[in-house]
Structure formats: C-alpha cells, structure tokens
Design a protein around this motif. Structure first.
Motif: not given
Length: 270
Positions: A96-106, A115-122, A194-200
């Motif tokens: 899920g952490m990889v998927a989040l960063r894919a959505a932000l970087s690509h 996203l299952l059982d994951s985290d957006a923070g550091s 951390s990508v918490v502040r970028r989720l929007r």
C-alpha cells in the motif's frame, strides 16, 4: 511466472485473467501468493498483475539498499512490459505504501487505489529502534528465532486461535526469505518519507481497509489515510489482523468486487 529487469533487479510477476488491469502489492516478508484468494475471485473479470517485491518470492535478491520509490519503478517496469498504461493499484502494508507513492509520483499510471493495513506516515522512532535491533539479530542468527514475534504482528488473535494451519504455512514462507534482502527492504520501510500532507493531491477513487486486530499498523493509521484523501471509502474488517487478505479473504473479496465495479465506471465516465 514472467520476469522483468529494472535497475539491474529481477522482478518476477504473474499475469492472470483479462479485463481492466489490477496490480497487487503484497506485504513485507510475504510473496504474491498472499493474494491467491483474490486472484481466484477476480481473474474472471479483471486482468490481475501480481509481482513479487524485490528480494521476495521468485524475484531476485535485493542485496543493495532501495527505496519505496524504487519499488514503484519495479511495478511500472512490469506494466510497461505488458503494454499497460493505467491500472488499479491494490497494496497491503508495504504494498500500500508503494501504491500511494505511485499515485503521487506517477498519477497517470494509477486509475484507482486500494490500500489495506497500510500507513502514509514515516516510521516512529521507537519502532525504528525496535526493528533495527531485530534486524541486527536476524543478520546474526537468521529469521527463525523471531518467527513467533513476527506471527503475532502479522496475524490477528482470531486467526492465530482459529486457523493455526495458515499461520504455520506463512511462518515457513517467512523463514525462507533471504535475510540480506529482508534487511534492505526493512531499511526502505524504516527510512520512508511521510506523504500524509500530500494525500489531497490524489484524485482517483480509493478504498481503505484495515483489520480490527492489526497490531502492526493499527486502524488509526488507515483512518488517517482515509481522512486525508479526496475520494475514499473506509472499512474496518472484522476478526482479522495485518494480513487481512489472507485471514479474511471473503470480506476483502466482497469489498474489492464492489469497489472495482465502481472504479471501472468512474474511469469509463472520465
């Protein structure tokens, strides 16, 4: 299984079914086999791309440090090989952490997120210290002395009590993970940003699920992801821990089927 080379790293993957593409990303210390019930349930309607993370399963050893963003490029290399431009990215824990960063970087490569059982923070400092100490021990004596502790983090109390055969099966799989690869993957987890502040920034529809008994990445972290996203559905899964796709496949499959049908309509409308 097929293989693609990215950054000198061999990434093994399965390509099953036909229809709109869905990428699966498994948990740390597991393999794509973690998704076996989801592949069985979804491959009749979707094209399921199921890669093994660097150093896990049938992918090549990860004997060099890497980041979660490197893992994103591994998946993109698989999609490029298959000629797939956009896909639903579905990941559990590090997946899920990889998927989040894919959505932000690509963002052009991601049509929806699960996203299952994951985290957006550091990673928290105390957990870093704990896991780095375990890493030192694993480097010296291997993973076997830590399997009981790992099982308590990975599986909920209900599963450990009611399905000990499943726990034993995955203890054996975890014990076989290449230790240097596991430690480099642990480094990617411990050093993540951390990508918490970028989720929007993420505009695609998202489904966030978490096991009510998850001790590794507890529900409060998944709720934080849900609350930070623009378009998100949140579910707490009953009687399951961190490896929810394995522990309660019926609940996960039902939620996935409903969400993917909705996500497909959104993509077609766009």
């Amino acid at each position: 299984m097929a293989v693609v080379d990215n950054q000198g790293q061999q990434i093994s993957f399965e390509d099953t079914g036909s229809g709109a593409p869905v990428v699966l990303g498994h948990s740390f210390l597991c393999t794509g086999e973690m998704w076996r019930e989801q592949v069985r349930a979804l491959a009749g309607s979707y094209r399921i791309i199921n890669p093994d993370l660097r150093g896990h399963g049938k992918s090549g050893p990860a004997h060099r440090p890497f980041s979660l963003y490197d893992a994103v490029t591994d998946v993109i290399a698989v999609l490029d090989l298959l000629g797939i431009e956009r896909a639903v990215w579905c990941g559990l824990s590090i997946g899920g952490m990889v998927a989040l960063r894919a959505a932000l970087s690509h963002p052009d490569r991601v049509s929806a997120l699960v996203l299952l059982d994951s985290d957006a923070g550091s990673e928290a400092i105390l957990r870093k210290l704990k896991y780095r100490a375990m890493g030192v021990g694993a480097r010296t004596v291997g993973l076997r002395p830590f399997l009981s502790a790992i099982a308590r983090l990975m599986f909920g109390s209900t599963t450990r009590r009611q399905n000990p055969a499943l726990v034993r099966e995955w203890r054996s799989i975890i014990a076989a993970v290449d230790v240097p690869s596991a430690l480099n993957c642990l480094g990617a987890l411990m050093d993540r940003d951390s990508v918490v502040r970028r989720l929007r920034e993420i505009e695609v529809p998202c489904l966030v699920m978490v096991g009510e008994e998850d001790r590794s990445l507890p529900p409060v972290l998944s709720r934080r992801i849900h609350e930070g996203l623009r378009d998100s559905t949140f579910m707490v899964l009953r009687q399951t821990g961190h490896l929810s796709a394995l522990e309660q496949p019926g609940q996960v499959n039902d939620a996935l089927a409903t969400f993917l049908a909705r996500a497909s309509q959104v993509v077609i409308a766009a």
